[in-house]
Design an enzyme around this catalytic site. Structure first.
Site, PDB file in Angstrom:
ATOM      1  N   ASN A 413     159.798  10.494  65.394  1.00 22.83           N
ATOM      2  CA  ASN A 413     160.809  11.444  64.945  1.00 22.83           C
ATOM      3  C   ASN A 413     162.155  11.115  65.575  1.00 22.83           C
ATOM      4  O   ASN A 413     162.276  11.085  66.817  1.00 22.83           O
ATOM      5  CB  ASN A 413     160.433  12.869  65.345  1.00 22.83           C
ATOM      6  CG  ASN A 413     161.493  13.874  64.904  1.00 22.83           C
ATOM      7  OD1 ASN A 413     161.636  14.151  63.711  1.00 22.83           O
ATOM      8  ND2 ASN A 413     162.277  14.374  65.853  1.00 22.83           N
ATOM      9  N   GLU A 414     163.135  10.887  64.718  1.00 21.01           N
ATOM     10  CA  GLU A 414     164.534  10.714  65.140  1.00 21.01           C
ATOM     11  C   GLU A 414     164.743   9.727  66.277  1.00 21.01           C
ATOM     12  O   GLU A 414     165.480  10.019  67.226  1.00 21.01           O
ATOM     13  CB  GLU A 414     165.142  12.065  65.507  1.00 21.01           C
ATOM     14  CG  GLU A 414     165.265  13.016  64.344  1.00 21.01           C
ATOM     15  CD  GLU A 414     166.227  14.172  64.623  1.00 21.01           C
ATOM     16  OE1 GLU A 414     166.544  14.415  65.794  1.00 21.01           O
ATOM     17  OE2 GLU A 414     166.650  14.821  63.649  1.00 21.01           O
ATOM     18  N   ASN A 467     166.165  13.915  58.462  1.00 17.68           N
ATOM     19  CA  ASN A 467     166.530  15.197  59.092  1.00 17.68           C
ATOM     20  C   ASN A 467     168.047  15.327  59.017  1.00 17.68           C
ATOM     21  O   ASN A 467     168.764  14.472  59.558  1.00 17.68           O
ATOM     22  CB  ASN A 467     166.133  15.218  60.571  1.00 17.68           C
ATOM     23  CG  ASN A 467     164.629  15.261  60.777  1.00 17.68           C
ATOM     24  OD1 ASN A 467     163.868  15.377  59.823  1.00 17.68           O
ATOM     25  ND2 ASN A 467     164.207  15.188  62.032  1.00 17.68           N
ATOM     26  N   GLU A 504     163.774  17.753  57.802  1.00 18.58           N
ATOM     27  CA  GLU A 504     164.369  18.857  58.557  1.00 18.58           C
ATOM     28  C   GLU A 504     165.721  19.212  57.953  1.00 18.58           C
ATOM     29  O   GLU A 504     166.543  18.328  57.696  1.00 18.58           O
ATOM     30  CB  GLU A 504     164.606  18.485  60.032  1.00 18.58           C
ATOM     31  CG  GLU A 504     163.352  18.422  60.874  1.00 18.58           C
ATOM     32  CD  GLU A 504     163.633  18.139  62.350  1.00 18.58           C
ATOM     33  OE1 GLU A 504     164.718  18.503  62.837  1.00 18.58           O
ATOM     34  OE2 GLU A 504     162.760  17.536  62.993  1.00 18.58           O
ATOM     35  N   TRP A 549     163.398  23.278  58.703  1.00 16.78           N
ATOM     36  CA  TRP A 549     163.226  23.345  60.148  1.00 16.78           C
ATOM     37  C   TRP A 549     163.612  24.736  60.600  1.00 16.78           C
ATOM     38  O   TRP A 549     164.750  25.097  60.412  1.00 16.78           O
ATOM     39  CB  TRP A 549     164.101  22.292  60.845  1.00 16.78           C
ATOM     40  CG  TRP A 549     163.758  22.169  62.309  1.00 16.78           C
ATOM     41  CD1 TRP A 549     164.485  22.614  63.366  1.00 16.78           C
ATOM     42  CD2 TRP A 549     162.592  21.545  62.849  1.00 16.78           C
ATOM     43  NE1 TRP A 549     163.843  22.320  64.545  1.00 16.78           N
ATOM     44  CE2 TRP A 549     162.676  21.665  64.257  1.00 16.78           C
ATOM     45  CE3 TRP A 549     161.470  20.904  62.289  1.00 16.78           C
ATOM     46  CZ2 TRP A 549     161.697  21.165  65.110  1.00 16.78           C
ATOM     47  CZ3 TRP A 549     160.501  20.407  63.138  1.00 16.78           C
ATOM     48  CH2 TRP A 549     160.629  20.543  64.528  1.00 16.78           C
TER      49      TRP A 549
END
Ligand code: BDP
Length: 592
Positions: A413-414, A467, A504, A549
């Site tokens: 993630n990210e 996201n 997100e 999110w």
């Protein structure tokens, strides 16, 4: 590894409840062999639970280092002659385990299971002392990463992910048996052609010389629909009922180790027959375009922290159903296997994520405290980290490969993804995921710091997961400009002809705060923000999913951007709906 099960040949005993517990700030426990006697100066601790919020002591909540758990268990006397296994569904973030004076296993990584054969250390009918040393510190060589900085007030744990570092024994612990000759692993891969399904199975076993594998597939009513023999094979299922989003139809594959009619071991693997495929910019489940509607979630509840709780889980799934969600992402770590089983049964679709979150020194920098680190370097996230990350991917796939609900792997993630270092780090990890599971698409979740045209890692993914916080972290409070900027970026991504899932988008919202002129943090702004995003998504066909999110408010480290945690939930931490929940319910049930 097979999850403990009660079958005709196996038994299990759950070790949850109150354990003796203590902190070990000076790291004395190992040198003083705390495992060899009743744990000195111990308190009570509930298992499963994060230890942090159970205590009333801030020092326990924020504690970093070794903690010890211990309990006595009586091994059932009927287990004589069986192989006895001690199984942990997880220990966050690492653990070493002793049975009486014997060290039996260690495991790295906070969200996947581990077990050891302890037959030689226990006597059926007698008691055994089980001691676990759990450590929750994070370093550049752990997944997720962190670092312990020396501050004037002493060492302090830093990490770059936006959820509280809850730790402890979060899931059930089992004492379980298998026969000496036993099944060790089962893998199923499903397909169908017209009305006929197929289940390709592979079985691994141990000490099974001279024994044969026999399999029986039964439908949900218990009727036998196919049989087979041999360690691998393909079963044909006439008039197949597919596992579908919203309809979690499950078959049961009973796997047996046999000698003639004598059954030596037996295990039941649930099977959902379905296919997953990425074709152009479409994400197909059973050949039909699937549109993800749902959330990024967390395992996060009051007091229990990240400890699994059946009542909260069932409630969360009811809320997903109420709001019209069909899917969620296990942001930002593998969730309890109970959650995956529940999703299988209820037809909820899952994006399954590793705990690789916070590999990004660019986030949380600037005036909020420049990190002063380079993400990928020999001193920070390096080759050793990548090996730990690869192992985390393998363990996730090994654990969850048979869940029909899981349709996509998210390997991070990210992370930083706009540099050469990122490209070099991630390229082999995509290979690891594909080698572990050639049947499901693989992706990673891209951060807004690596927008369209800058990201060097998304080229490896089958799906684009983005996201984005236009209207929140950028264009704050200015939804008109947010919409223009967001649409422009998304049109760029859409030109790549891959399915795009918005993993997100969200706005912190303090429940009960209202305004006629919507402003960040009030309930009306959360709705206006979501409406703006949906206008953008609905105008771009390559967008095949929207995961708000977050499902619920959740705990984080303290910070000037957080008020008792992250408030981007559509539900509060107690699961009360904010106004946005009613808006989403209308959209997702098609009433808008
Ligand atoms: C993203 C992260 C997520 C955070 C969220 C936020 O993926 O974990 O909680 O933003 O800031 O950066 O709310």
């Amino acid at each position: 590894m097979l999850r403990p099960q009660d079958t005709a040949t196996r038994e299990k005993k759950r070790l949850d409840g109150i354990w003796a517990f203590r902190l070990d700030a000076e790291y004395r426990g190992r040198a003083r062999s705390w495992f060899a006697a009743p744990l000195p100066d111990a308190d009570d601790m509930a298992v499963p639970a994060s230890f942090n919020d159970v205590s009333a002591d801030a020092a326990v909540r924020d504690y970093v280092g070794d903690v010890w758990y211990q309990r006595i268990v009586r091994v059932p006397r009927g287990w004589a002659g069986q192989r006895v296994v001690l199984h942990f569904e997880s220990a966050t973030h690492r653990a070493t385990v002793w049975v009486d004076d014997h060290e039996v296993m260690s495991h790295e990584g906070g969200y996947t299971p581990f077990e050891a054969d302890i037959t030689e250390f226990v006597t059926p009918g007698a008691e055994a002392r089980i001691t676990v040393c759990v450590n929750n510190s994070l370093s550049f060589q752990t997944i997720p990463p962190g670092t312990i900085e020396q501050t004037p007030a002493g060492p302090a744990q830093r990490y770059w992910h936006d959820f509280f570092n809850y730790a402890g024994l979060h899931r059930s612990i089992w004492l379980t048996t298998t026969p000496q000759a036993h099944l060790q692993d089962v893998t199923v891969v499903t397909d169908y052609e017209g009305g006929t399904g197929s289940v390709r199975y592979t079985v691994e076993s141990q000490n099974a010389d001279g024994l044969e594998v026999r399999v029986v597939l039964r439908d949900a009513s218990g009727t036998e629909v196919a049989t087979g023999s041999g360690a691998t094979g393909t079963l044909t299922v006439p008039d197949v009922t597919l596992w579908q989003p919203g309809r979690g139809y499950l078959y049961a594959l009973e796997v047996q180790l046999v000698a003639g009619d004598e059954v030596h071991d037996s295990y039941v693997q649930t099977v959902g027959i379905r296919t997953v495929e990425v074709r152009g910019a479409q994400f197909l489940i059973n050949g039909e375009p699937f549109q993800f509607k749902g959330f990024g979630k967390h395992e996060d509840i009051p007091v229990t922290g990240k400890g699994h709780d059946d009542a909260w889980m069932v409630h969360d799934f009811r809320l997903l159903d109420w709001i019209g969600a069909n899917s969620f992402r296990t942001s930002h770590y593998p969730y309890s296997e109970d959650v995956l089983d529940h999703a299988d049964r209820h037809g909820i679709v899952i994006i399954d994520e590793t705990a690789a979150v916070g590999l990004n020194m660019g986030l949380g920098g600037g005036i909020f405290g420049s990190q002063g680190y380079t993400t990928f370097s020999p001193e920070t996230v390096n080759d050793t980290t990548r090996q730990v990350h690869a192992q985390a991917i393998r363990e996730l796939v090994a654990r969850d490969k048979n869940h029909p609900s899981v349709v996509l792997w998210s390997i991070a993630n990210e992370p930083e993804s706009d540099t050469e270092g990122a490209e070099d780090y991630f390229r082999p990890l995509f290979d690891v995921a594909r080698e572990a599971d050639p049947t499901r698409p693989v992706g990673f979740v891209n951060v807004m710091l690596a927008p369209y045209g800058k990201c060097r890692v998304s080229q490896f993914g089958d799906v684009l997961m983005l996201n984005r916080y236009y209207g929140w972290y950028v264009n704050t409070g200015d939804l008109a400009n947010a919409e223009i900027a967001w649409r422009a970026e998304l049109e760029g991504w859409a030109s790549e002809n891959k399915p795009i899932i918005i993993t997100e988008y969200g706005a912190d919202t303090l429940t009960g705060l209202h305004a006629l002129a919507p402003q960040p943090w009030d309930e009306e702004y959360q709705i206006a923000y979501l409406e703006m995003n949906h206008r953008v998504f609905d105008s771009i066909p390559a967008v095949v999913g929207e995961h708000v999110w977050n499902f619920a408010d959740f705990q984080t480290t303290p910070g000037i951007m957080r008020v008792d945690g992250n408030k981007k939930g559509v539900f509060t931490r107690d699961r009360d709906p904010k106004s946005a929940a009613f808006y989403l319910r209308r959209r997702w049930h098609g009433e808008d």
